[in-house]
Design an enzyme around this catalytic site. Structure first.
Site, mmCIF file in Angstrom:
data_model
loop_
_atom_site.group_PDB
_atom_site.id
_atom_site.type_symbol
_atom_site.label_atom_id
_atom_site.label_comp_id
_atom_site.label_asym_id
_atom_site.label_seq_id
_atom_site.Cartn_x
_atom_site.Cartn_y
_atom_site.Cartn_z
ATOM 1 N N LYS A 80 32.654 33.556 45.118
ATOM 2 C CA LYS A 80 33.958 33.702 45.744
ATOM 3 C C LYS A 80 34.263 33.285 47.162
ATOM 4 O O LYS A 80 33.397 33.377 47.868
ATOM 5 C CB LYS A 80 34.359 35.446 45.491
ATOM 6 C CG LYS A 80 35.553 35.934 45.169
ATOM 7 C CD LYS A 80 35.942 36.061 43.721
ATOM 8 C CE LYS A 80 37.467 36.443 43.634
ATOM 9 N NZ LYS A 80 37.728 36.612 42.035
ATOM 10 N N GLY A 180 50.611 47.760 40.295
ATOM 11 C CA GLY A 180 50.623 46.176 40.642
ATOM 12 C C GLY A 180 51.262 45.408 39.554
ATOM 13 O O GLY A 180 50.316 45.347 38.610
ATOM 14 N N VAL A 181 52.139 44.911 39.802
ATOM 15 C CA VAL A 181 52.798 44.174 38.896
ATOM 16 C C VAL A 181 53.060 42.831 39.291
ATOM 17 O O VAL A 181 54.207 41.985 39.252
ATOM 18 C CB VAL A 181 54.063 44.545 38.075
ATOM 19 C CG1 VAL A 181 53.895 45.719 36.882
ATOM 20 C CG2 VAL A 181 55.086 45.351 38.985
ATOM 21 N N GLY A 182 51.883 42.099 39.770
ATOM 22 C CA GLY A 182 52.037 40.610 40.251
ATOM 23 C C GLY A 182 51.785 39.802 39.290
ATOM 24 O O GLY A 182 52.336 40.023 37.945
ATOM 25 N N HIS A 183 50.926 38.770 39.260
ATOM 26 C CA HIS A 183 50.760 37.627 38.242
ATOM 27 C C HIS A 183 49.988 38.499 36.962
ATOM 28 O O HIS A 183 50.420 38.274 35.975
ATOM 29 C CB HIS A 183 49.371 36.857 38.834
ATOM 30 C CG HIS A 183 50.033 35.749 39.708
ATOM 31 N ND1 HIS A 183 50.035 36.085 41.226
ATOM 32 C CD2 HIS A 183 50.716 34.534 39.650
ATOM 33 C CE1 HIS A 183 50.546 35.049 41.587
ATOM 34 N NE2 HIS A 183 51.010 34.013 40.864
ATOM 35 N N VAL A 184 48.976 39.158 37.269
ATOM 36 C CA VAL A 184 48.407 39.786 35.934
ATOM 37 C C VAL A 184 49.049 40.973 35.357
ATOM 38 O O VAL A 184 49.356 41.264 34.441
ATOM 39 C CB VAL A 184 46.915 40.151 36.235
ATOM 40 C CG1 VAL A 184 46.129 40.511 34.880
ATOM 41 C CG2 VAL A 184 46.047 38.935 36.911
ATOM 42 N N TYR A 186 52.033 41.616 35.638
ATOM 43 C CA TYR A 186 53.468 41.299 34.725
ATOM 44 C C TYR A 186 53.021 40.905 33.287
ATOM 45 O O TYR A 186 53.705 41.357 32.448
ATOM 46 C CB TYR A 186 54.080 40.081 35.553
ATOM 47 C CG TYR A 186 55.179 39.407 34.911
ATOM 48 C CD1 TYR A 186 56.395 39.984 34.874
ATOM 49 C CD2 TYR A 186 55.022 38.405 34.325
ATOM 50 C CE1 TYR A 186 57.469 39.610 34.187
ATOM 51 C CE2 TYR A 186 55.985 37.729 33.487
ATOM 52 C CZ TYR A 186 57.304 38.342 33.412
ATOM 53 O OH TYR A 186 58.573 37.927 32.496
HETATM 54 P P1 NAD Z 1 48.876 39.502 42.643
HETATM 55 O O1 NAD Z 1 48.725 39.537 44.029
HETATM 56 O O2 NAD Z 1 49.788 38.391 42.028
HETATM 57 O O3 NAD Z 1 49.243 41.030 42.149
HETATM 58 C C1 NAD Z 1 48.937 42.117 42.882
HETATM 59 C C2 NAD Z 1 50.223 42.879 43.060
HETATM 60 O O4 NAD Z 1 49.809 44.096 43.341
HETATM 61 C C3 NAD Z 1 51.232 42.329 43.886
HETATM 62 O O5 NAD Z 1 52.522 42.256 43.004
HETATM 63 C C4 NAD Z 1 51.113 43.293 45.210
HETATM 64 O O6 NAD Z 1 52.644 43.346 45.399
HETATM 65 C C5 NAD Z 1 50.626 44.593 44.344
HETATM 66 N N1 NAD Z 1 50.147 45.468 45.400
HETATM 67 C C6 NAD Z 1 49.138 45.369 46.384
HETATM 68 N N2 NAD Z 1 48.918 46.602 46.717
HETATM 69 C C7 NAD Z 1 49.553 47.501 46.022
HETATM 70 C C8 NAD Z 1 49.612 48.915 46.124
HETATM 71 N N3 NAD Z 1 48.872 49.648 46.972
HETATM 72 N N4 NAD Z 1 50.150 49.406 45.119
HETATM 73 C C9 NAD Z 1 51.003 48.976 44.328
HETATM 74 N N5 NAD Z 1 51.060 47.750 44.180
HETATM 75 C C10 NAD Z 1 50.233 46.838 45.247
HETATM 76 O O7 NAD Z 1 47.262 39.157 42.177
HETATM 77 P P2 NAD Z 1 46.996 39.180 40.499
HETATM 78 O O8 NAD Z 1 46.452 37.631 40.340
HETATM 79 O O9 NAD Z 1 47.876 39.737 39.670
HETATM 80 O O10 NAD Z 1 45.516 40.068 40.810
HETATM 81 C C11 NAD Z 1 45.636 41.337 40.575
HETATM 82 C C12 NAD Z 1 44.124 41.978 40.653
HETATM 83 O O11 NAD Z 1 43.533 41.490 39.449
HETATM 84 C C13 NAD Z 1 43.235 41.527 41.796
HETATM 85 O O12 NAD Z 1 42.405 42.444 42.133
HETATM 86 C C14 NAD Z 1 42.486 40.401 41.433
HETATM 87 O O13 NAD Z 1 41.405 40.083 41.928
HETATM 88 C C15 NAD Z 1 42.370 40.963 39.925
HETATM 89 N N6 NAD Z 1 41.777 39.607 38.942
HETATM 90 C C16 NAD Z 1 42.753 38.551 38.940
HETATM 91 C C17 NAD Z 1 42.835 37.669 38.183
HETATM 92 C C18 NAD Z 1 43.813 36.366 37.603
HETATM 93 O O14 NAD Z 1 43.773 35.920 36.527
HETATM 94 N N7 NAD Z 1 44.639 36.399 38.470
HETATM 95 C C19 NAD Z 1 41.544 37.426 37.176
HETATM 96 C C20 NAD Z 1 40.706 38.703 37.484
HETATM 97 C C21 NAD Z 1 41.066 39.772 38.227
#
Ligand code: NAD
Length: 349
Positions: A80, A180-184, A186
């Site tokens: 990582k 958390g409704v970011g990438h995943v 959502y």
């Molecule tokens: P992202 O940054 O797109 O989304 C994270 C979301 O969480 C954001 O919208 C952010 O504003 C929100 N957030 C942060 N702190 C918060 C809190 N205290 N309360 C509520 N919301 C909060 O990231 P992502 O790519 O969606 O990944 C999310 C998690 O999943 C991470 O831990 C990442 O390591 C893990 N993950 C992601 C992937 C992937 O394919 N992107 C794969 C495996 C694991």
């Protein structure tokens, strides 16, 4: 703790650091284990309070990747990277190009992908400096954003837990609280909404929670209230350590199953969840869909193959939950045991 103390605490032999004065790049590449193949794992780009926080984040995340690849049956080691997001103004393209050169110097020993704070455009910049990058555009042999695959795997993991705990094969009116409704998060909401689940969400970015409300009818709650929402499933999809001494007693759910990495603040919190009768889907198992997708990219991208393997997360989670129940042990410990068994047997072959 110093760097070497941290490395020995997390059982490491290899960590690479890079400072590039011209761009302000300060990056860490942590390679936990490469017995199964070159280390593969995402690049995180967020602010850190201290350098130690950044190092520990990289170390914990890369270790998780070793276990994730092993339990999912992927021929990669655990790695990582973390780029410390500068507080002052910076040139994003220059920063990621410098990061690409840093990667290239490692000659493919570590292959990067997206993670929190990075996206497809960043990987495209990295690609200009090295070939050891995944998550690039389809026209460049890439698979694009891995988040929909991660969300698909999480949805399958939720289905497995719901089947085991609630005896149900459908999601109609299943209540799910998504942190958390970011990438995943959502895409997970999209999957769950399409299957009839009722959603509650919280995000520090109000635009993101409003979007989930608008598109999926999700109820929006304050950040701190998401833990105590009465629901069937709590899905942590933000950053790590969501499950800790302060939050676990407040949970009002039957199942914890979400995408975030390192959900347990400490390993003992897996035991706490079990004591409270909450079924926990181990993070690195349920969130392996993104890894499956980018690993497929390394050998020649085939979306159908990646999808089929991601769907199998259902079986892995079901096996873990069943074994944990029989052994009266935390699911987190059972997952570690299975991953370690696979690592040992793969290395002996
Ligand atoms: P992202 O940054 O797109 O989304 C994270 C979301 O969480 C954001 O919208 C952010 O504003 C929100 N957030 C942060 N702190 C918060 C809190 N205290 N309360 C509520 N919301 C909060 O990231 P992502 O790519 O969606 O990944 C999310 C998690 O999943 C991470 O831990 C990442 O390591 C893990 N993950 C992601 C992937 C992937 O394919 N992107 C794969 C495996 C694991």
């Amino acid at each position: 703790m110093g760097v070497f103390d941290q490395m020995s605490h997390y059982d490491y032999g290899e960590v690479h650091l890079k400072r590039d004065a011209a761009t302000g790049l300060q990056a860490i590449i942590a390679i936990h284990d490469s017995r199964l193949g070159p280390a593969l794992g995402g690049c995180r780009f967020i602010h850190y309070e201290t350098e130690e926080d950044a190092l520990v984040d990289a170390l914990r995340l890369a270790r998780g990747m070793t276990y994730k690849a092993a339990i999912t049956g992927i021929a990669h080691g655990g790695g990582k990277s973390v780029i410390i997001k500068p507080r002052q103004e910076f040139d994003r393209a220059a920063l990621f190009r410098a990061f690409g050169s840093f990667l290239d110097d490692l000659g493919g020993h570590y292959i990067t992908a997206e993670d929190s704070g990075t996206g497809l455009e960043d990987m495209e910049i990295v690609r200009t400096a090295t070939k050891h990058v995944t998550g690039v555009k389809p026209e460049h042999g890439g698979s694009g954003d891995p988040s929909p695959f991660t969300a698909l795997g999480v949805r399958r993991g939720i289905e497995a837990c719901v089947k085991y705990v609630m005896g149900r094969s459908d999601m109609d009116n299943l209540t799910v609280a998504v942190q958390g409704v970011g990438h995943v998060g959502y895409h997970l909401c999209k999957e769950l909404h399409a299957m009839g689940a009722k959603l509650t969400v919280a995000d520090i970015d109000p635009l993101k929670s409003e979007r989930a409300n608008r598109e999926f009818g999700a109820e929006v709650v304050e950040l701190d209230d998401i833990y105590s929402v009465e629901c069937d499933v709590f899905a942590p999809c933000a950053l790590g350590s969501a499950l800790n001494d302060g939050t676990i007693p407040r949970l009002n759910c039957k199942i914890v199953a979400g995408a975030a990495n390192n959900q347990l603040a400490e390993p003992r919190h897996g035991e706490d969840l079990m004591q409270r009768g909450i079924c926990y889907a181990p993070d690195y198992t349920i969130n392996a869909g993104g890894l499956v997708n980018v690993a497929q990219e390394v050998i020649g991208y085939d979306a159908d193959k990646a999808r089929d393997k991601t769907l199998q997360i259902y079986d892995t989670i079901y096996e873990i939950v069943e074994r944990a129940d029989t052994a009266m042990a935390p699911t987190s410990r059972i997952a570690d045991t299975i991953a370690e068994e696979r690592l040992r047997s793969a290395v002996q072959r």
